[in-house]
Design an enzyme around this catalytic site. Structure first.
Site, PDB file in Angstrom:
ATOM      1  N   GLU A  97      43.318  50.263  50.008  1.00 28.43           N
ATOM      2  CA  GLU A  97      43.782  49.778  48.624  1.00 28.43           C
ATOM      3  C   GLU A  97      42.910  50.124  47.351  1.00 28.43           C
ATOM      4  O   GLU A  97      43.260  50.595  46.446  1.00 28.43           O
ATOM      5  CB  GLU A  97      44.450  48.292  48.493  1.00 28.43           C
ATOM      6  CG  GLU A  97      45.603  48.268  49.344  1.00 28.43           C
ATOM      7  CD  GLU A  97      46.030  46.548  49.606  1.00 28.43           C
ATOM      8  OE1 GLU A  97      47.315  46.415  49.810  1.00 28.43           O
ATOM      9  OE2 GLU A  97      45.074  45.757  49.232  1.00 28.43           O
TER      10      GLU A  97
ATOM     11  N   SER B 275      49.948  48.236  49.295  1.00 32.96           N
ATOM     12  CA  SER B 275      50.655  47.673  50.625  1.00 32.96           C
ATOM     13  C   SER B 275      51.119  46.096  50.388  1.00 32.96           C
ATOM     14  O   SER B 275      50.882  45.649  49.520  1.00 32.96           O
ATOM     15  CB  SER B 275      49.648  47.406  51.603  1.00 32.96           C
ATOM     16  OG  SER B 275      48.925  48.430  51.809  1.00 32.96           O
ATOM     17  N   GLY B 276      52.075  45.507  51.206  1.00 34.38           N
ATOM     18  CA  GLY B 276      52.786  44.219  50.907  1.00 34.38           C
ATOM     19  C   GLY B 276      54.247  44.338  50.723  1.00 34.38           C
ATOM     20  O   GLY B 276      55.024  45.311  50.642  1.00 34.38           O
TER      21      GLY B 276
ATOM     22  N   ALA C 140      49.626  42.201  44.407  1.00 29.52           N
ATOM     23  CA  ALA C 140      48.361  41.525  44.424  1.00 29.52           C
ATOM     24  C   ALA C 140      48.475  39.916  44.611  1.00 29.52           C
ATOM     25  O   ALA C 140      49.647  39.623  44.865  1.00 29.52           O
ATOM     26  CB  ALA C 140      47.583  41.403  43.054  1.00 29.52           C
ATOM     27  N   ASP C 141      47.635  39.199  45.144  1.00 28.46           N
ATOM     28  CA  ASP C 141      47.778  37.815  45.694  1.00 28.46           C
ATOM     29  C   ASP C 141      47.421  36.753  44.375  1.00 28.46           C
ATOM     30  O   ASP C 141      48.167  35.935  44.254  1.00 28.46           O
ATOM     31  CB  ASP C 141      46.856  37.563  46.693  1.00 28.46           C
ATOM     32  CG  ASP C 141      47.057  38.463  47.974  1.00 28.46           C
ATOM     33  OD1 ASP C 141      48.026  38.531  48.327  1.00 28.46           O
ATOM     34  OD2 ASP C 141      46.007  39.208  48.259  1.00 28.46           O
TER      35      ASP C 141
ATOM     36  N   LYS D 165      43.013  40.847  46.084  1.00 34.48           N
ATOM     37  CA  LYS D 165      43.934  41.537  46.927  1.00 34.48           C
ATOM     38  C   LYS D 165      43.481  41.135  48.436  1.00 34.48           C
ATOM     39  O   LYS D 165      42.369  41.112  48.539  1.00 34.48           O
ATOM     40  CB  LYS D 165      44.133  43.013  46.476  1.00 34.48           C
ATOM     41  CG  LYS D 165      44.654  43.248  45.138  1.00 34.48           C
ATOM     42  CD  LYS D 165      45.134  44.638  44.795  1.00 34.48           C
ATOM     43  CE  LYS D 165      45.550  45.477  45.918  1.00 34.48           C
ATOM     44  NZ  LYS D 165      46.714  44.878  46.675  1.00 34.48           N
TER      45      LYS D 165
HETATM   46  O1  LIG Z   1      46.843  43.121  48.915  1.00 35.34           O
HETATM   47  C1  LIG Z   1      47.763  43.202  49.605  1.00 35.34           C
HETATM   48  C2  LIG Z   1      47.592  43.659  50.899  1.00 35.34           C
HETATM   49  O2  LIG Z   1      46.328  43.753  51.459  1.00 35.34           O
HETATM   50  C3  LIG Z   1      48.989  42.964  49.069  1.00 35.34           C
HETATM   51  O3  LIG Z   1      49.223  43.733  48.017  1.00 35.34           O
HETATM   52  C4  LIG Z   1      48.977  41.444  48.538  1.00 35.34           C
HETATM   53  O4  LIG Z   1      48.604  40.691  49.621  1.00 35.34           O
HETATM   54  C5  LIG Z   1      50.423  40.924  47.820  1.00 35.34           C
HETATM   55  O5  LIG Z   1      51.302  41.192  48.646  1.00 35.34           O
HETATM   56  P1  LIG Z   1      52.942  40.687  48.566  1.00 35.34           P
HETATM   57  O6  LIG Z   1      53.430  41.816  47.620  1.00 35.34           O
HETATM   58  O7  LIG Z   1      53.617  40.688  50.005  1.00 35.34           O
HETATM   59  O8  LIG Z   1      52.875  39.451  47.822  1.00 35.34           O
END
Ligand SMILES: O=C(CO)[C@H](O)[C@H](O)COP(=O)(O)O
Length: 280
Positions: free
Chosen positions: A150, A72-73, A130-131, A141
């Protein structure tokens, strides 16, 4: 252009844009225009970086007949785009397992085959954003609130691959991602859980609030999210993850320890840094 410069440009223009968003009157039109231009330029640099990572990971890691976990994301959007392209051009036969409502929508909108864990409990690969990812491949995450599904999907996959832009590549957790560790909790338990986390590890714990709705963010599972902003940088994340999961009311943490096998970090110029976890 140097990476630090790129990052500086991105952050400065984004924060400038958000600051003028609060007081747009009184600024000449040309100032507004150039601010919004530099803001969108910084955004598109980051988007190019995400796309590069996602495309490379899908090209290198996904093969015909795979059952693929779809994270997701915003970075995953590009991975799904690439999966759909490959299905069309190479006639790959894939089944995609979503990790969120968003992922499910992406799979359906891109005409990919949708599966679930009851039909496909064993996945070939899961690809997710990932964050932040540290030097030991521990990831934070849940910035988008989808951490529980996830983690379940990633845990069912033979290979878990992270895709991200270069700003997520860190030596230690908290170096760049300052919002803390997301933790999904059963709603009635949120205050006791907050207190227990603070008593165990210190720092600050906040209930994540919604932006376009009054009250807290509610996850796809009907739960709340706490964000634990930790102060130390020497935690044993495996042990922290275990301890947090033992607190009654905690559903899951956004700490992904010993899960990722590879990480693809994209850069604005289209290049990609690939890392392989030495322990995998
Ligand atoms: O863990 C997540 C969602 O729960 C996302 O994978 C994470 O926040 C990264 O998001 P993005 O690709 O928008 O930077």
């Amino acid at each position: 252009m140097q990476l630090s410069l790129l990052r500086g440009l991105s952050e400065a223009s984004l924060s400038f844009a958000s600051s003028i968003g609060c007081r747009t009157t009184g600024l000449p039109g040309s100032t507004l225009l150039s601010a919004s231009h530099s803001s969108s330029a910084a955004m598109s640099l980051l988007e190019s970086a995400k796309k590069a990572a996602a495309f490379r990971a899908v090209d290198e890691c996904v093969k015909d007949k795979d059952v693929v976990g779809v994270g997701s994301g915003s970075t995953v959007v590009y991975a799904v785009e690439r999966l759909a392209e490959r299905v069309k051009t190479e006639k790959l036969q894939l089944v995609c397992i979503p990790t969120s409502f968003q992922a499910r929508q992406l799979i359906v909108e891109n005409n990919l085959v949708l599966g679930d864990l009851s039909l496909y409990p064993s996945l070939d690969i899961a690809i997710d954003g990932a964050d932040e990812v540290d030097k030991d491949f521990t990831a934070i995450k849940g910035g988008g609130g989808c951490l529980t599904q996830e983690k379940i999907v990633a845990s069912c996959a033979k290979r878990f691959v992270v895709i991200a832009d270069y700003t997520k590549d860190s030596q230690i957790l908290g170096e760049q991602y300052k919002k803390g560790i997301p933790i999904e909790v059963i709603p009635l338990a949120y205050v006791p859980v907050m207190n227990k986390i603070k008593a165990l590890y210190g720092g600050n714990v906040e209930l994540r609030m919604a932006k376009m709705k009054a009250g807290p963010v509610v996850t796809d599972n009907g739960n709340f999210i706490l964000d634990w902003v930790f102060l130390e940088d020497k935690f044993n994340w495996e042990s922290v993850n275990t301890q947090l999961n033992l607190i009654p009311g905690v559903v899951e943490t956004g700490l992904f320890v010993n899960m990722a096998e590879r990480a693809f970090f994209g850069y604005a110029d289209g290049s990609v840094k690939e890392k392989t976890c030495p322990q995998k």
